[in-house]
Design a protein around this motif. Structure first.
Motif, PDB file in Angstrom:
ATOM      1  N   LYS B 125      28.511  12.144   3.568  1.00 41.81           N
ATOM      2  CA  LYS B 125      29.931  11.830   4.225  1.00 41.81           C
ATOM      3  C   LYS B 125      30.496  12.268   5.665  1.00 41.81           C
ATOM      4  CE  LYS B 125      32.744  12.768  -0.011  1.00 41.81           C
ATOM      5  NZ  LYS B 125      33.648  13.816  -0.650  1.00 41.81           N
ATOM      6  N   GLN B 126      29.254  13.048   6.242  1.00 42.32           N
ATOM      7  CA  GLN B 126      29.370  13.572   7.564  1.00 42.32           C
ATOM      8  C   GLN B 126      30.500  14.003   7.782  1.00 42.32           C
ATOM      9  OE1 GLN B 126      26.751  12.518  10.636  1.00 42.32           O
ATOM     10  NE2 GLN B 126      26.002  13.002   8.711  1.00 42.32           N
ATOM     11  N   GLU B 127      30.926  15.006   7.029  1.00 44.96           N
ATOM     12  CA  GLU B 127      32.220  16.074   7.145  1.00 44.96           C
ATOM     13  C   GLU B 127      31.851  17.379   7.204  1.00 44.96           C
ATOM     14  OE1 GLU B 127      35.997  13.468   4.992  1.00 44.96           O
ATOM     15  OE2 GLU B 127      34.986  15.125   3.888  1.00 44.96           O
ATOM     16  N   ILE B 128      32.327  18.141   8.134  1.00 46.07           N
ATOM     17  CA  ILE B 128      32.202  19.384   8.232  1.00 46.07           C
ATOM     18  C   ILE B 128      33.288  20.351   7.958  1.00 46.07           C
ATOM     19  CG2 ILE B 128      31.339  21.435   9.756  1.00 46.07           C
ATOM     20  CD1 ILE B 128      30.153  19.252  11.449  1.00 46.07           C
ATOM     21  N   TYR B 129      33.137  21.383   7.007  1.00 41.93           N
ATOM     22  CA  TYR B 129      34.170  22.359   6.386  1.00 41.93           C
ATOM     23  C   TYR B 129      33.981  23.444   7.193  1.00 41.93           C
ATOM     24  CZ  TYR B 129      33.812  18.272   3.414  1.00 41.93           C
ATOM     25  OH  TYR B 129      33.443  16.973   3.068  1.00 41.93           O
ATOM     26  N   HIS B 130      34.813  23.837   8.053  1.00 40.88           N
ATOM     27  CA  HIS B 130      34.362  25.088   8.626  1.00 40.88           C
ATOM     28  C   HIS B 130      35.598  25.945   9.088  1.00 40.88           C
ATOM     29  CE1 HIS B 130      36.021  23.483  12.440  1.00 40.88           C
ATOM     30  NE2 HIS B 130      35.953  22.369  11.769  1.00 40.88           N
ATOM     31  N   GLY B 131      35.353  27.366   9.516  1.00 38.21           N
ATOM     32  CA  GLY B 131      36.407  28.337   9.812  1.00 38.21           C
ATOM     33  C   GLY B 131      36.149  29.688   9.164  1.00 38.21           C
ATOM     34  N   GLY B 132      37.072  30.350   9.264  1.00 42.19           N
ATOM     35  CA  GLY B 132      37.097  31.751   8.651  1.00 42.19           C
ATOM     36  C   GLY B 132      38.503  32.241   8.521  1.00 42.19           C
ATOM     37  N   PRO B 133      38.610  33.567   7.886  1.00 44.97           N
ATOM     38  CA  PRO B 133      39.732  34.139   7.423  1.00 44.97           C
ATOM     39  C   PRO B 133      40.876  34.351   8.391  1.00 44.97           C
ATOM     40  CG  PRO B 133      38.153  35.824   7.229  1.00 44.97           C
ATOM     41  CD  PRO B 133      37.434  34.472   7.566  1.00 44.97           C
ATOM     42  N   ASP B 134      40.371  34.743   9.728  1.00 37.10           N
ATOM     43  CA  ASP B 134      41.125  35.052  11.058  1.00 37.10           C
ATOM     44  C   ASP B 134      41.125  33.669  11.999  1.00 37.10           C
ATOM     45  OD1 ASP B 134      41.385  37.669  10.143  1.00 37.10           O
ATOM     46  OD2 ASP B 134      39.721  38.073  11.151  1.00 37.10           O
ATOM     47  N   TYR B 135      40.774  32.490  11.265  1.00 38.10           N
ATOM     48  CA  TYR B 135      40.817  31.390  12.184  1.00 38.10           C
ATOM     49  C   TYR B 135      41.308  30.192  11.527  1.00 38.10           C
ATOM     50  CZ  TYR B 135      38.771  28.204  15.511  1.00 38.10           C
ATOM     51  OH  TYR B 135      38.562  27.134  16.462  1.00 38.10           O
ATOM     52  N   GLY B 136      41.360  29.970  10.249  1.00 39.91           N
ATOM     53  CA  GLY B 136      42.064  28.920   9.406  1.00 39.91           C
ATOM     54  C   GLY B 136      40.752  28.016   9.123  1.00 39.91           C
ATOM     55  N   ILE B 137      40.921  27.258   8.118  1.00 39.63           N
ATOM     56  CA  ILE B 137      39.600  26.532   7.532  1.00 39.63           C
ATOM     57  C   ILE B 137      40.245  24.947   7.904  1.00 39.63           C
ATOM     58  CG2 ILE B 137      38.313  25.618   5.553  1.00 39.63           C
ATOM     59  CD1 ILE B 137      38.317  28.555   6.186  1.00 39.63           C
ATOM     60  N   PHE B 138      38.875  24.006   8.341  1.00 45.83           N
ATOM     61  CA  PHE B 138      39.172  22.853   8.790  1.00 45.83           C
ATOM     62  C   PHE B 138      38.223  21.870   8.126  1.00 45.83           C
ATOM     63  CE2 PHE B 138      40.638  25.739  11.888  1.00 45.83           C
ATOM     64  CZ  PHE B 138      41.948  25.205  12.409  1.00 45.83           C
ATOM     65  N   ARG B 139      38.698  20.806   8.008  1.00 45.79           N
ATOM     66  CA  ARG B 139      37.753  19.503   7.692  1.00 45.79           C
ATOM     67  C   ARG B 139      37.594  18.572   8.908  1.00 45.79           C
ATOM     68  NH1 ARG B 139      38.520  15.294   2.736  1.00 45.79           N
ATOM     69  NH2 ARG B 139      40.821  15.632   3.385  1.00 45.79           N
ATOM     70  N   ASN B 140      36.360  18.855   9.560  1.00 47.59           N
ATOM     71  CA  ASN B 140      36.306  18.211  10.985  1.00 47.59           C
ATOM     72  C   ASN B 140      37.411  18.907  11.719  1.00 47.59           C
ATOM     73  OD1 ASN B 140      33.968  16.949  10.261  1.00 47.59           O
ATOM     74  ND2 ASN B 140      34.976  15.245   9.768  1.00 47.59           N
ATOM     75  N   LYS B 141      38.276  18.255  12.207  1.00 52.71           N
ATOM     76  CA  LYS B 141      39.437  18.812  12.939  1.00 52.71           C
ATOM     77  C   LYS B 141      40.726  19.067  12.325  1.00 52.71           C
ATOM     78  CE  LYS B 141      37.422  17.449  17.169  1.00 52.71           C
ATOM     79  NZ  LYS B 141      37.495  17.249  18.690  1.00 52.71           N
ATOM     80  N   GLU B 142      40.833  18.475  11.094  1.00 51.31           N
ATOM     81  CA  GLU B 142      41.982  18.562  10.452  1.00 51.31           C
ATOM     82  C   GLU B 142      42.130  19.843   9.690  1.00 51.31           C
ATOM     83  OE1 GLU B 142      43.087  16.624   6.137  1.00 51.31           O
ATOM     84  OE2 GLU B 142      41.242  15.930   7.130  1.00 51.31           O
ATOM     85  N   LYS B 143      43.029  20.610   9.472  1.00 49.56           N
ATOM     86  CA  LYS B 143      43.433  21.977   8.893  1.00 49.56           C
ATOM     87  C   LYS B 143      43.402  21.653   7.389  1.00 49.56           C
ATOM     88  CE  LYS B 143      45.111  26.290   9.171  1.00 49.56           C
ATOM     89  NZ  LYS B 143      45.700  27.438   9.820  1.00 49.56           N
ATOM     90  N   VAL B 144      42.699  22.576   6.617  1.00 47.46           N
ATOM     91  CA  VAL B 144      42.620  22.649   5.082  1.00 47.46           C
ATOM     92  C   VAL B 144      43.600  23.411   4.588  1.00 47.46           C
ATOM     93  CG1 VAL B 144      41.215  22.688   3.257  1.00 47.46           C
ATOM     94  CG2 VAL B 144      40.085  21.779   5.351  1.00 47.46           C
ATOM     95  N   ILE B 145      44.364  23.059   3.743  1.00 48.71           N
ATOM     96  CA  ILE B 145      45.624  24.090   3.259  1.00 48.71           C
ATOM     97  C   ILE B 145      44.926  24.435   1.733  1.00 48.71           C
ATOM     98  CG2 ILE B 145      47.757  23.044   4.181  1.00 48.71           C
ATOM     99  CD1 ILE B 145      48.202  21.743   1.410  1.00 48.71           C
TER     100      ILE B 145
END
Lengths: 258, 258
Positions: B125-145
């Motif tokens: 899919k070439q999608e990256i899921y990333h982030g952390g507890p003090d930073y938020g979680i993102f799919r590429n640049k979009e915030k994941v709720i």
């Protein structure tokens, strides 16, 4: 009956292309979900509207055909004479609802009981796998070549979860001999894996509309489609079906307890 | 230790973006495949070269960090003090080889034992899921709720096949209470399904590199990560792990036979 096979193949591709565009949008929407035979046998408003549309289009173009379809908009099909269309508007409705991925729409066409044409769309990938024994099999416009005749230890197997959990037909022994078990939950998506050699076995209890299109594609590419006791597949009833490479189906038929 | 979290997150995304481009090409190539602990525990030349490259890049930028990695290019990690990176170059090597789909690359970062940042790429899919507890979680640049706190009957569960087949930890009872079993065969891909609420449970025997990144993402979004006996997760050993919504993990902990 004289049928222009190229024209019919293009017609199936056109229908699924339309359906695929709609379902891609619909998959992101909230759905009205009902149940059928059990709490995990789902149907949505989109299964019904898609089937109604498909059946209407097929009836309009092939007025003599009979249609065997999942949600009740087709005909009561009593025998396989003439042209019979099998329609599964959304294959993998549970995936459509929960995963929003790994679901398909499928049409299989049989002429006097023989596989004639099949078409499956992987909605999220927007890829259509289509063709038949006298026409060749294609992924969109690209020709698909037959997968290698892999053995059971070489490949991944896909078996419906109620069958594995209950160890029906000695299915756990089949898993143990393979490279591993995967469960994707949509016949159409698993047929896609089989025709590219990415899984080597699918074993499940399938209704006619679950099997029809995939059987055409798989058999056209040299894969085997068998019942559990190696009797002829009856396209008018639900049954346990084994689909895979020649080597794997032969191995599985030896392993299963009837 | 003072760490610029944004800079590190961008670094992880950059690394996995590079890895993802290579593996997308590599997935179509023939591979040199070896086995490790058993005939179905695979490793390829690409697992090794990818890990070597990732470990080199991390060492270059974070000279004080220790690295816990799958194929042996990292360090011997004895405790969780300071900055610890967990690297899984190809998660789902069997899928990488057989399915050419549904595999991932993952990096998890822990600071003094606490989840700090995680990144997973779904290569196809070439999608990256990333982030952390003090930073938020993102799919590429979009915030994941955060996904909904679904109950077991509402969702699909993913349990490793050896566990289901042997009915370890009463896992078959868990399946029966759910909406159904899926088996995708890659921790990274299943973590992806969990964070979007598309599956509600993952239960498997996991090594530290299998769990590290996913744990960061899941916990940051309110999902629960638990051992089978509800003891603290030990990031330095392999163990049976239950990951899911709060409702589901609580239900599963009541169901499992220890």
């Amino acid at each position: 009956m004289k049928i222009n096979i190229k024209e019919m193949d293009e017609f199936l591709v056109e229908l699924l292309s339309e359906v695929g565009k709609s379902l891609l949008v619909d998959s992101k929407k909230d759905k009205s979900v009902g149940t059928k035979s059990s709490r995990i046998d789902l149907v949505t408003n989109f299964d019904k509207s898609t089937e109604k549309w498909l059946v209407g289009k097929i009836k309009e173009k092939y007025t003599d055909a009979t249609i065997f379809s999942e949600e009740g908009y087709g005909d009561v099909v009593k025998d396989m004479s003439g042209l019979v269309f099998f329609v599964d508007p959304i294959d993998g409705t549970m995936n459509f609802v929960k995963r929003r991925d790994d679901f398909a729409s499928m049409i299989g066409v049989y002429l006097d009981g023989k596989p004639f044409l099949g078409a499956i769309i992987d909605v999220i990938k927007q890829e259509i796998y289509h063709g038949g024994p006298d026409y060749g099999i294609f992924r969109n416009k690209e020709k698909v070549i037959s997968p290698k005749n892999q053995s059971l230890p070489e490949g991944l197997v896909d078996i419906s979860w109620p069958m594995v959990v209950a160890d029906r037909f000695n299915s756990q022994a089949v898993v143990q001999k393979s490279s591993g078990l995967r469960i994707y939950g949509s016949a159409g998506i698993i047929f896609e894996h089989l025709i590219f050699g990415r899984e080597v076995l699918y074993m499940s209890y399938l209704a006619p509309w679950d099997l029809a299109a995939g059987r055409v594609l798989c058999e056209s590419l040299g894969l085997k489609v068998s019942t559990i006791d190696d009797s002829p597949v009856n396209m008018l009833k639900s049954q346990v079906v084994i689909v895979g490479t020649e080597k794997v189906v032969s191995e599985v038929l030896k392993t299963v307890k009837k």
